[in-house]
Design a protein around this motif. Sequence first.
Motif, PDB file in Angstrom:
ATOM      1  N   VAL A 426       0.841  -1.208   0.000  1.00  0.00           N
ATOM      2  CA  VAL A 426       0.000   0.000   0.000  1.00  0.00           C
ATOM      3  C   VAL A 426       0.871   1.252   0.000  1.00  0.00           C
ATOM      4  O   VAL A 426       0.527   2.267  -0.608  1.00  0.00           O
ATOM      5  N   GLY A 427       2.023   1.194   0.663  1.00  0.00           N
ATOM      6  CA  GLY A 427       2.906   2.353   0.758  1.00  0.00           C
ATOM      7  C   GLY A 427       3.692   2.656  -0.502  1.00  0.00           C
ATOM      8  O   GLY A 427       4.334   3.716  -0.605  1.00  0.00           O
ATOM      9  N   ARG A 428       3.640   1.750  -1.487  1.00  0.00           N
ATOM     10  CA  ARG A 428       4.381   1.996  -2.728  1.00  0.00           C
ATOM     11  C   ARG A 428       3.731   3.105  -3.541  1.00  0.00           C
ATOM     12  O   ARG A 428       2.505   3.212  -3.616  1.00  0.00           O
ATOM     13  N   ARG A 429       4.547   3.911  -4.179  1.00  0.00           N
ATOM     14  CA  ARG A 429       4.035   5.019  -4.992  1.00  0.00           C
ATOM     15  C   ARG A 429       3.878   4.642  -6.464  1.00  0.00           C
ATOM     16  O   ARG A 429       3.369   5.432  -7.250  1.00  0.00           O
ATOM     17  N   ASP A 430       4.321   3.434  -6.825  1.00  0.00           N
ATOM     18  CA  ASP A 430       4.272   3.042  -8.240  1.00  0.00           C
ATOM     19  C   ASP A 430       3.085   2.135  -8.547  1.00  0.00           C
ATOM     20  O   ASP A 430       3.061   1.473  -9.581  1.00  0.00           O
ATOM     21  N   ILE A 431       2.084   2.072  -7.647  1.00  0.00           N
ATOM     22  CA  ILE A 431       0.896   1.265  -7.923  1.00  0.00           C
ATOM     23  C   ILE A 431      -0.301   2.189  -8.101  1.00  0.00           C
ATOM     24  O   ILE A 431      -0.336   3.299  -7.566  1.00  0.00           O
ATOM     25  N   ASP A 432      -1.292   1.719  -8.848  1.00  0.00           N
ATOM     26  CA  ASP A 432      -2.461   2.570  -9.072  1.00  0.00           C
ATOM     27  C   ASP A 432      -3.409   2.497  -7.868  1.00  0.00           C
ATOM     28  O   ASP A 432      -3.303   1.600  -7.025  1.00  0.00           O
ATOM     29  N   ASP A 433      -4.328   3.436  -7.808  1.00  0.00           N
ATOM     30  CA  ASP A 433      -5.218   3.536  -6.650  1.00  0.00           C
ATOM     31  C   ASP A 433      -6.164   2.344  -6.533  1.00  0.00           C
ATOM     32  O   ASP A 433      -6.611   2.019  -5.425  1.00  0.00           O
ATOM     33  N   THR A 434      -6.469   1.692  -7.654  1.00  0.00           N
ATOM     34  CA  THR A 434      -7.350   0.525  -7.586  1.00  0.00           C
ATOM     35  C   THR A 434      -6.697  -0.610  -6.817  1.00  0.00           C
ATOM     36  O   THR A 434      -7.313  -1.221  -5.930  1.00  0.00           O
ATOM     37  N   LEU A 435      -5.420  -0.906  -7.128  1.00  0.00           N
ATOM     38  CA  LEU A 435      -4.700  -1.952  -6.403  1.00  0.00           C
ATOM     39  C   LEU A 435      -4.497  -1.566  -4.946  1.00  0.00           C
ATOM     40  O   LEU A 435      -4.569  -2.410  -4.047  1.00  0.00           O
ATOM     41  N   ARG A 436      -4.226  -0.272  -4.720  1.00  0.00           N
ATOM     42  CA  ARG A 436      -4.068   0.191  -3.341  1.00  0.00           C
ATOM     43  C   ARG A 436      -5.365  -0.043  -2.561  1.00  0.00           C
ATOM     44  O   ARG A 436      -5.355  -0.480  -1.414  1.00  0.00           O
ATOM     45  N   LEU A 437      -6.483   0.216  -3.215  1.00  0.00           N
ATOM     46  CA  LEU A 437      -7.774   0.025  -2.571  1.00  0.00           C
ATOM     47  C   LEU A 437      -8.009  -1.455  -2.259  1.00  0.00           C
ATOM     48  O   LEU A 437      -8.494  -1.803  -1.175  1.00  0.00           O
ATOM     49  N   GLU A 473     -16.161   0.917  -2.944  1.00  0.00           N
ATOM     50  CA  GLU A 473     -15.418   1.530  -4.051  1.00  0.00           C
ATOM     51  C   GLU A 473     -14.943   0.492  -5.069  1.00  0.00           C
ATOM     52  O   GLU A 473     -14.607   0.838  -6.202  1.00  0.00           O
ATOM     53  N   LEU A 474     -14.924  -0.782  -4.659  1.00  0.00           N
ATOM     54  CA  LEU A 474     -14.441  -1.825  -5.573  1.00  0.00           C
ATOM     55  C   LEU A 474     -15.465  -2.179  -6.642  1.00  0.00           C
ATOM     56  O   LEU A 474     -15.090  -2.675  -7.709  1.00  0.00           O
ATOM     57  N   ASN A 475     -16.740  -1.950  -6.357  1.00  0.00           N
ATOM     58  CA  ASN A 475     -17.769  -2.357  -7.319  1.00  0.00           C
ATOM     59  C   ASN A 475     -19.004  -1.478  -7.134  1.00  0.00           C
ATOM     60  O   ASN A 475     -19.627  -1.493  -6.070  1.00  0.00           O
ATOM     61  N   PRO A 476     -19.377  -0.683  -8.149  1.00  0.00           N
ATOM     62  CA  PRO A 476     -20.534   0.220  -8.005  1.00  0.00           C
ATOM     63  C   PRO A 476     -21.824  -0.505  -7.653  1.00  0.00           C
ATOM     64  O   PRO A 476     -22.684   0.050  -6.966  1.00  0.00           O
ATOM     65  N   SER A 477     -21.988  -1.758  -8.124  1.00  0.00           N
ATOM     66  CA  SER A 477     -23.236  -2.479  -7.846  1.00  0.00           C
ATOM     67  C   SER A 477     -23.364  -2.815  -6.366  1.00  0.00           C
ATOM     68  O   SER A 477     -24.478  -2.922  -5.841  1.00  0.00           O
ATOM     69  N   TRP A 478     -22.243  -2.968  -5.656  1.00  0.00           N
ATOM     70  CA  TRP A 478     -22.309  -3.242  -4.220  1.00  0.00           C
ATOM     71  C   TRP A 478     -22.893  -2.036  -3.479  1.00  0.00           C
ATOM     72  O   TRP A 478     -23.708  -2.190  -2.571  1.00  0.00           O
ATOM     73  N   ARG A 479     -22.444  -0.851  -3.896  1.00  0.00           N
ATOM     74  CA  ARG A 479     -22.975   0.362  -3.269  1.00  0.00           C
ATOM     75  C   ARG A 479     -24.451   0.543  -3.639  1.00  0.00           C
ATOM     76  O   ARG A 479     -25.266   0.946  -2.797  1.00  0.00           O
ATOM     77  N   GLU A 480     -24.777   0.227  -4.889  1.00  0.00           N
ATOM     78  CA  GLU A 480     -26.162   0.382  -5.330  1.00  0.00           C
ATOM     79  C   GLU A 480     -27.102  -0.486  -4.501  1.00  0.00           C
ATOM     80  O   GLU A 480     -28.177  -0.038  -4.071  1.00  0.00           O
ATOM     81  N   VAL A 481     -26.725  -1.742  -4.260  1.00  0.00           N
ATOM     82  CA  VAL A 481     -27.562  -2.633  -3.454  1.00  0.00           C
ATOM     83  C   VAL A 481     -27.803  -2.018  -2.083  1.00  0.00           C
ATOM     84  O   VAL A 481     -28.943  -1.982  -1.579  1.00  0.00           O
ATOM     85  N   TRP A 482     -26.726  -1.514  -1.478  1.00  0.00           N
ATOM     86  CA  TRP A 482     -26.879  -0.954  -0.140  1.00  0.00           C
ATOM     87  C   TRP A 482     -27.758   0.303  -0.146  1.00  0.00           C
ATOM     88  O   TRP A 482     -28.648   0.460   0.692  1.00  0.00           O
ATOM     89  N   GLN A 483     -27.523   1.204  -1.081  1.00  0.00           N
ATOM     90  CA  GLN A 483     -28.279   2.454  -1.099  1.00  0.00           C
ATOM     91  C   GLN A 483     -29.771   2.200  -1.299  1.00  0.00           C
ATOM     92  O   GLN A 483     -30.620   2.855  -0.669  1.00  0.00           O
ATOM     93  N   ARG A 484     -30.116   1.243  -2.128  1.00  0.00           N
ATOM     94  CA  ARG A 484     -31.528   0.941  -2.354  1.00  0.00           C
ATOM     95  C   ARG A 484     -32.156   0.264  -1.132  1.00  0.00           C
ATOM     96  O   ARG A 484     -33.315   0.537  -0.783  1.00  0.00           O
ATOM     97  N   ALA A 485     -31.402  -0.614  -0.487  1.00  0.00           N
ATOM     98  CA  ALA A 485     -31.924  -1.255   0.735  1.00  0.00           C
ATOM     99  C   ALA A 485     -32.109  -0.221   1.838  1.00  0.00           C
ATOM    100  O   ALA A 485     -33.127  -0.240   2.565  1.00  0.00           O
ATOM    101  N   GLU A 486     -31.137   0.685   1.971  1.00  0.00           N
ATOM    102  CA  GLU A 486     -31.246   1.739   2.987  1.00  0.00           C
ATOM    103  C   GLU A 486     -32.467   2.620   2.728  1.00  0.00           C
ATOM    104  O   GLU A 486     -33.246   2.946   3.655  1.00  0.00           O
ATOM    105  N   ALA A 487     -32.685   3.007   1.482  1.00  0.00           N
ATOM    106  CA  ALA A 487     -33.830   3.855   1.125  1.00  0.00           C
ATOM    107  C   ALA A 487     -35.148   3.144   1.427  1.00  0.00           C
ATOM    108  O   ALA A 487     -36.122   3.767   1.915  1.00  0.00           O
ATOM    109  N   TRP A 488     -35.243   1.864   1.172  1.00  0.00           N
ATOM    110  CA  TRP A 488     -36.471   1.113   1.412  1.00  0.00           C
ATOM    111  C   TRP A 488     -36.790   1.079   2.904  1.00  0.00           C
ATOM    112  O   TRP A 488     -37.943   1.258   3.315  1.00  0.00           O
TER     113      TRP A 488
END
Length: 574
Positions: A426-437, A473-488
């Motif tokens: 994680v501390g490396r500066r030569d990796i992209d933010d997706t791998l860091r995440l 942040e790894l998968n938009p559909s994971w957030r979508e499931v949660w946001q819709r369940a929370e709204a319901w």
Amino acid sequence: MDTRHFRKSSSNGSSNVIAMNFDAAYFFERGVRFLQRNDLNKALKAFRKTVEYEPNNPINYCNLAGVYSEMGDFEASNQLLEHVLCDLDPNMTECQFYLANNYANMGKYDAAEEYVLRYLDADPNGEYADDAEEMLGVLLDEFGGGRALEKWQEEKRKLDAEQAAKDGRYFLENGQFEAAVEWLEAVIKEEPENYAAYNNLCLAYYYTGQHDKALALADDVLHRQPDNLHALCNRAILVKHFGWKDVLDAAAEPLCKVFPLHYDLAMKVGTTLGIIGYHADAFEKFRRLMRLTAQADPVLIHATAAAAANCENWAVAERYWQMLARESEYQAVAEHYLRRLQEVRANHTAQLRVSYQLDLPVEEQLAVVKDKLKDPKMEAWRRDPLLRASLYWGLRHGNHETRRRVIRALAVVADDDAEKALQLFVGRRDIDDTLRLYAIVALKRIGARGKVRLSGDAEEVAIEQINPDVIFELNPSWREVWQRAEAWLEKENLQRLVPEAKRLWLTYLYDMFLHVHRRIGKADIWVAGLLYITLRYFGVPIVQRELAEEFSVAASSIRKCSARLEQSLFTSGI
């Protein structure tokens, strides 16, 4: 010193007195002359005199013991040799070899084997080393020996195990390379003369990609101990790694000349020669070690096959891999190389380069990480140092997908060393933010502590303070499931269940993170499934059919989805 006077008459009748100085050197010379004439009785008397004149000189006793041995009085010879080792000079290792000869002549082959092993252990490069190895081979092959060798090897293994905990080798053998670096740096600071710790730290640096540090450490040891075999092996591998062809022969020369009796060290010398490309020399070391081993170890069998294959000696390589295939634990490795051997034989232009490690090639290992993650019996895999080294290699040098797989694998291993490796990544500066995440999510899954950067230039934050929903942040559909369940839930005035539903959903996602084969398909099904199991767990009356109608999904789909969620909760202890 005793001085005797001999009278010699002169021509004029007077007497001249000549002083004759009799000392140990005088009787030694007489003894040698008598031996050359094969007059053993007079030689015995002469060498007895050397002992009388110099009773504290161990060489005189050895010479006298040699005469007794020539006369066939092996018991008397042995008594003198034991006296030298016990009372005069324990470092006169040649006495061990003389004792081995005597016992062999007496027909006491077990004792002879024990003493020849003592000699080779104490002085593997000594004056009689070649003769001792030849004697050991004869004792094993012609007189049914091997008991003393087996006992000696077992004692060595016990001592090695005890020492391993002290010099950090335990961490290396269990693949905990990051932990080994931390431990061994502290050890050499406290014990600057602990060369075993230096050599092991050199390996730890190498396995963690710190090659410049590793080379500097190997050079430091060799500056102080030019014949240190471990350091010579380490340096040869590093020279090969850096591609310094002009100095590789010089680095390999001392390894080609030596043959340690200690099994592990002999294996290291042979393997090192193989790694640096001296396959014929490696093959010779392994074959020689085979002759000294009562039952061939799978590691040695594969190494011998690898050396033969790398020398294009296909028939010999095939024979050893067929032998290895009888070992159920290593059958997959043997069959892999036997298939490769067939391919090379069928295509005469093809080449086969075989690793000396008893495992599948790194690329093959990384390809099966996905399947490994499905294996419920993970303990042996966690402790496999070769696979762990492959994982670290993949984390540093692999492509994007390989690194993602390795990160998941390290989250499964989930020990201190895996945690350190992920934090460093994680501390490396030569990796992209997706791998860091991905690595941050893995650290959250492990329950790690410490500080990391959420992006290349961001300030460090404590892992435990990072919000668990970072996994969204790894998968938009994971957030979508949660946001819709929370709204319901809020729409139905069930806000009190929002934290519980989120906890259940995050638990499932962090469990799913380890299982690359799992997927979330249609979001409607997962929203309905999450709501159904949340409401049921917390006592809210709900009819599955009604949820199915509201979200336009099949009731059977909700059942399957909620079953997977529930299984995850049980395995997580919630």
